[in-house]
Design a protein around this motif. Structure first.
Motif, PDB file in Angstrom:
ATOM      1  N   VAL A  59       0.828  -1.208   0.000  1.00 24.29           N
ATOM      2  CA  VAL A  59       0.000   0.000   0.000  1.00 24.29           C
ATOM      3  C   VAL A  59       0.858   1.252   0.000  1.00 24.29           C
ATOM      4  N   ALA A  60       0.188   2.351  -0.289  1.00 30.07           N
ATOM      5  CA  ALA A  60       0.776   3.681  -0.161  1.00 30.07           C
ATOM      6  C   ALA A  60      -0.052   4.438   0.871  1.00 30.07           C
ATOM      7  N   ARG A  61       0.628   5.234   1.663  1.00 29.74           N
ATOM      8  CA  ARG A  61      -0.046   6.099   2.632  1.00 29.74           C
ATOM      9  C   ARG A  61       0.472   7.526   2.418  1.00 29.74           C
ATOM     10  N   LEU A  62      -0.484   8.453   2.313  1.00 25.14           N
ATOM     11  CA  LEU A  62      -0.096   9.843   2.113  1.00 25.14           C
ATOM     12  C   LEU A  62       0.436  10.412   3.421  1.00 25.14           C
ATOM     13  N   GLU A  63       1.407  11.301   3.277  1.00 27.20           N
ATOM     14  CA  GLU A  63       1.942  12.016   4.431  1.00 27.20           C
ATOM     15  C   GLU A  63       1.233  13.359   4.529  1.00 27.20           C
ATOM     16  N   PRO A  64       1.351  14.034   5.665  1.00 34.03           N
ATOM     17  CA  PRO A  64       0.574  15.268   5.879  1.00 34.03           C
ATOM     18  C   PRO A  64       0.735  16.331   4.790  1.00 34.03           C
ATOM     19  N   ASP A  65       1.894  16.443   4.156  1.00 36.34           N
ATOM     20  CA  ASP A  65       2.091  17.483   3.133  1.00 36.34           C
ATOM     21  C   ASP A  65       1.799  16.989   1.720  1.00 36.34           C
ATOM     22  N   ASP A  66       1.290  15.764   1.577  1.00 30.42           N
ATOM     23  CA  ASP A  66       0.980  15.218   0.258  1.00 30.42           C
ATOM     24  C   ASP A  66      -0.400  15.661  -0.224  1.00 30.42           C
ATOM     25  N   VAL A  67      -0.515  15.839  -1.531  1.00 27.46           N
ATOM     26  CA  VAL A  67      -1.784  16.150  -2.189  1.00 27.46           C
ATOM     27  C   VAL A  67      -2.130  14.934  -3.043  1.00 27.46           C
ATOM     28  N   SER A  68      -3.342  14.408  -2.904  1.00 26.91           N
ATOM     29  CA  SER A  68      -3.737  13.226  -3.665  1.00 26.91           C
ATOM     30  C   SER A  68      -3.623  13.489  -5.165  1.00 26.91           C
ATOM     31  N   GLU A  69      -3.443  12.415  -5.926  1.00 25.13           N
ATOM     32  CA  GLU A  69      -3.200  12.546  -7.364  1.00 25.13           C
ATOM     33  C   GLU A  69      -4.322  13.287  -8.084  1.00 25.13           C
ATOM     34  N   THR A  77       2.463   9.469  -9.672  1.00 25.76           N
ATOM     35  CA  THR A  77       2.393   8.734  -8.412  1.00 25.76           C
ATOM     36  C   THR A  77       1.030   8.956  -7.763  1.00 25.76           C
ATOM     37  N   PHE A  78       0.764   8.318  -6.649  1.00 27.19           N
ATOM     38  CA  PHE A  78      -0.533   8.446  -5.978  1.00 27.19           C
ATOM     39  C   PHE A  78      -0.728   9.805  -5.332  1.00 27.19           C
ATOM     40  N   SER A  79       0.353  10.537  -5.173  1.00 30.37           N
ATOM     41  CA  SER A  79       0.291  11.883  -4.606  1.00 30.37           C
ATOM     42  C   SER A  79       1.589  12.598  -4.930  1.00 30.37           C
ATOM     43  N   VAL A  80       1.585  13.902  -4.696  1.00 32.28           N
ATOM     44  CA  VAL A  80       2.808  14.697  -4.783  1.00 32.28           C
ATOM     45  C   VAL A  80       2.814  15.652  -3.599  1.00 32.28           C
ATOM     46  N   PRO A  81       3.988  16.098  -3.195  1.00 25.60           N
ATOM     47  CA  PRO A  81       4.038  17.079  -2.112  1.00 25.60           C
ATOM     48  C   PRO A  81       3.360  18.393  -2.518  1.00 25.60           C
ATOM     49  N   GLU A  82       2.795  19.064  -1.563  1.00 26.95           N
ATOM     50  CA  GLU A  82       2.141  20.369  -1.794  1.00 26.95           C
ATOM     51  C   GLU A  82       3.097  21.333  -2.497  1.00 26.95           C
ATOM     52  N   THR A  83       4.384  21.267  -2.182  1.00 27.25           N
ATOM     53  CA  THR A  83       5.350  22.173  -2.809  1.00 27.25           C
ATOM     54  C   THR A  83       5.400  21.989  -4.319  1.00 27.25           C
ATOM     55  N   VAL A  84       5.217  20.761  -4.788  1.00 30.21           N
ATOM     56  CA  VAL A  84       5.202  20.495  -6.240  1.00 30.21           C
ATOM     57  C   VAL A  84       3.991  21.139  -6.868  1.00 30.21           C
ATOM     58  N   VAL A  85       2.829  20.967  -6.250  1.00 30.79           N
ATOM     59  CA  VAL A  85       1.597  21.567  -6.794  1.00 30.79           C
ATOM     60  C   VAL A  85       1.734  23.091  -6.825  1.00 30.79           C
ATOM     61  N   ARG A  86       2.212  23.664  -5.753  1.00 36.67           N
ATOM     62  CA  ARG A  86       2.382  25.132  -5.703  1.00 36.67           C
ATOM     63  C   ARG A  86       3.357  25.623  -6.757  1.00 36.67           C
ATOM     64  N   SER A  87       4.456  24.910  -6.946  1.00 37.06           N
ATOM     65  CA  SER A  87       5.437  25.321  -7.959  1.00 37.06           C
ATOM     66  C   SER A  87       4.828  25.270  -9.351  1.00 37.06           C
TER      67      SER A  87
END
Length: 152
Positions: A51-61, A138-148
Motif C-alpha cells: 500500500v501507499a499512505r499519504l503524508e501530511p504534506d501530500d496532495v492526492s493525485e 504517483t498516488f500523490s505529490v508534495p504540496e510544494t510540487v503543486v504550488r510550484s
C-alpha cells in the motif's frame, strides 16, 4: 508518501499500490482499501498487501491534477473531472492551439511525478477535443510540487 507491505489488519484506508487478482477477486491499484476489501482479500488467502499512505504534506493525485489543470487552463478550454491522477483540458469550441511552450517545459521540469502534455502549437481543434492533459504519475505529490506548478 510511504510505500510498503502491511498486514491486512493495518491496511484499512491505505491506497492499494498494485492491482490484486486472486480467483474472482480483482482490486485495481489506486483503490482506497475498505473493511469489505480487506475481508475479501483475507477470504482469498492474502495476509498482507502493498500500500501507499499519504503524508501530511501530500496532495492526492486527483486533487493535484485538478489544481494544476485549473492553473494551466486558458481561454476556450474547460477542465474535466480528474480520474486516476489525470485531468484534461478540453476545447469548448473549434479553434487553434495557442500555448507558451516555455511554460509547459517549466511545469514539466518541476518534478518527474507531475506532467503536462499538450497538442502542438497551432494545431486545429474541434469542440470537445482534449488539448492538454495533466498527469500525476504517483498516488500523490508534495504540496510544494503543486504550488510550484500552479505558480508557473
Amino acid at each position: 508518501m510511504k510505500f510498503g507491505d502491511v498486514s491486512l489488519a493495518d491496511a484499512e484506508g491505505a491506497i492499494l499500490a498494485h492491482s490484486v487478482r486472486r480467483g474472482r477477486l480483482v482490486l485495481k491499484k489506486g483503490r482506497v482499501l475498505t473493511p469489505a476489501d480487506l475481508e475479501a482479500l483475507a477470504a482469498a488467502g492474502a495476509s498482507s498487501v502493498v500500500v501507499a499512505r499519504l503524508e501530511p504534506d501530500d496532495v492526492s493525485e486527483d486533487l493535484a491534477a485538478r489544481r494544476i489543470a485549473e492553473a494551466a487552463c486558458g481561454d476556450g478550454l474547460a477542465v474535466s473531472d480528474p480520474y486516476t491522477g489525470r485531468c484534461n483540458l478540453i476545447a469548448r469550441a473549434p479553434g487553434v492551439v495557442m500555448l507558451d511552450a516555455a511554460r509547459v517545459d517549466r511545469i514539466n521540469a518541476v518534478n518527474e511525478a507531475a506532467t503536462l502534455a499538450t497538442l502542438l502549437p497551432f494545431d486545429a481543434v474541434e469542440a470537445g477535443q482534449i488539448v492538454a492533459t495533466v498527469k500525476i504519475v504517483t498516488f500523490s505529490v508534495p504540496e510544494t510540487v503543486v504550488r510550484s506548478c500552479t505558480a508557473i
